[in-house]
Design an enzyme around this catalytic site. Structure first.
Site, short mmCIF file in Angstrom:
data_model
loop_
_atom_site.label_atom_id
_atom_site.label_comp_id
_atom_site.label_asym_id
_atom_site.label_seq_id
_atom_site.Cartn_x
_atom_site.Cartn_y
_atom_site.Cartn_z
CG ASP A 17 -1.77 1.18 1.39
OD1 ASP A 17 -2.42 1.55 0.40
OD2 ASP A 17 -1.80 1.76 2.49
CG ASP A 19 -2.14 7.44 0.28
OD1 ASP A 19 -1.45 8.46 0.15
OD2 ASP A 19 -2.84 6.95 -0.63
#
Length: 240
Positions: A17, A19
């Site tokens: 991922d 953020d």
């Protein structure tokens, strides 16, 4: 790999991922949301709510926030205000502790790495254009508006990880399976999607979220571990 190593499998790929895991953009999301909430005498955005928004596609996350705080805004109105504020702040974001070192290490070991982010292409480039040293290391990048990702199939659905792994296998002519991957996540929807994908999840939640995580072991279901930081990853445990 010996029996005391994870799943008796050698990890062959890592999926990330972005953020809140690699870069501190989750803090910027909080700041910009609070700016809007304050205009309407709402908020602030608390982590019990934010945990439900992390990793979701923009429309879904924005709609949930509008509904929760009963904002007198359409998503389009909210999004225009939010994007205007975010665009001023993205160039200030930076790598979180251990992130760049881990990407550099995996790249140096020739471990295929893919980025699987719910951010769309525009936001991805806005957040990373000044951080090319790290993001150029990825072998594949899948964003939330990737044409291969069907509408409504963002996290917590597993599709984005499946797409990321497929890109790696196509690039290298390999047949790496989900159980031979680590999925790195910071948000609960992402952890759910990583488990559904069949990967070994490494969960690195924001420190401010700890009081709202609930029963971590029950949530992970034996499918991974929680770390305080990417700096704490025991690479030997995963055969890396």
């Amino acid at each position: 790999m010996t029996n005391d190593k994870l799943n008796d499998k050698i990890i062959k790929a890592c999926l990330f991922d972005m953020d809140g895991l690699l870069v501190n953009t989750e803090d910027i999301y909080t700041i910009t949301c609070n700016e809007i909430l304050e205009k309407y005498n709402k908020g602030p955005l608390t982590w019990d709510v934010k945990l439900q928004l992390q990793g979701l596609p923009g429309f879904e996350a924005g709609s949930k926030l509008i509904e929760h705080y009963k904002l007198p805004l359409t998503f389009e109105e909210f999004n225009r205000m939010n994007v205007a504020s975010q665009d001023l702040k993205w160039p200030t974001c930076e790598f979180l502790p251990g992130a760049l070192d881990l990407l550099t290490y995996l790249h140096g070991k020739n471990v295929p790495i893919a980025l699987c982010t719910s951010s769309n292409q525009t936001k991805f480039h806005a957040k990373t254009s000044h951080l090319t040293e790290g993001f150029k290391l990825f072998d594949a990048v899948t964003t939330g508006d990737d044409p291969k990702l069907a509408n409504g199939r963002g996290k917590p659905c597993p599709d984005i990880w499946q797409i990321g792994l497929k890109k790696l296998n196509e690039k290298y002519g390999t047949k790496i399976t989900p159980d031979e991957c680590i999925v790195f996540e910071d948000g609960k929807p992402g952890v759910i999607s990583g488990k559904a994908f069949g990967g070994n999840v490494v969960w690195v939640p924001h420190h401010d979220a700890y009081d709202h995580l609930g029963d971590v072991e029950a949530f992970l279901e034996g499918r991974g571990e929680m770390l305080n930081s990417l700096e704490d990853l025991d690479k030997a445990k995963y055969g890396l």
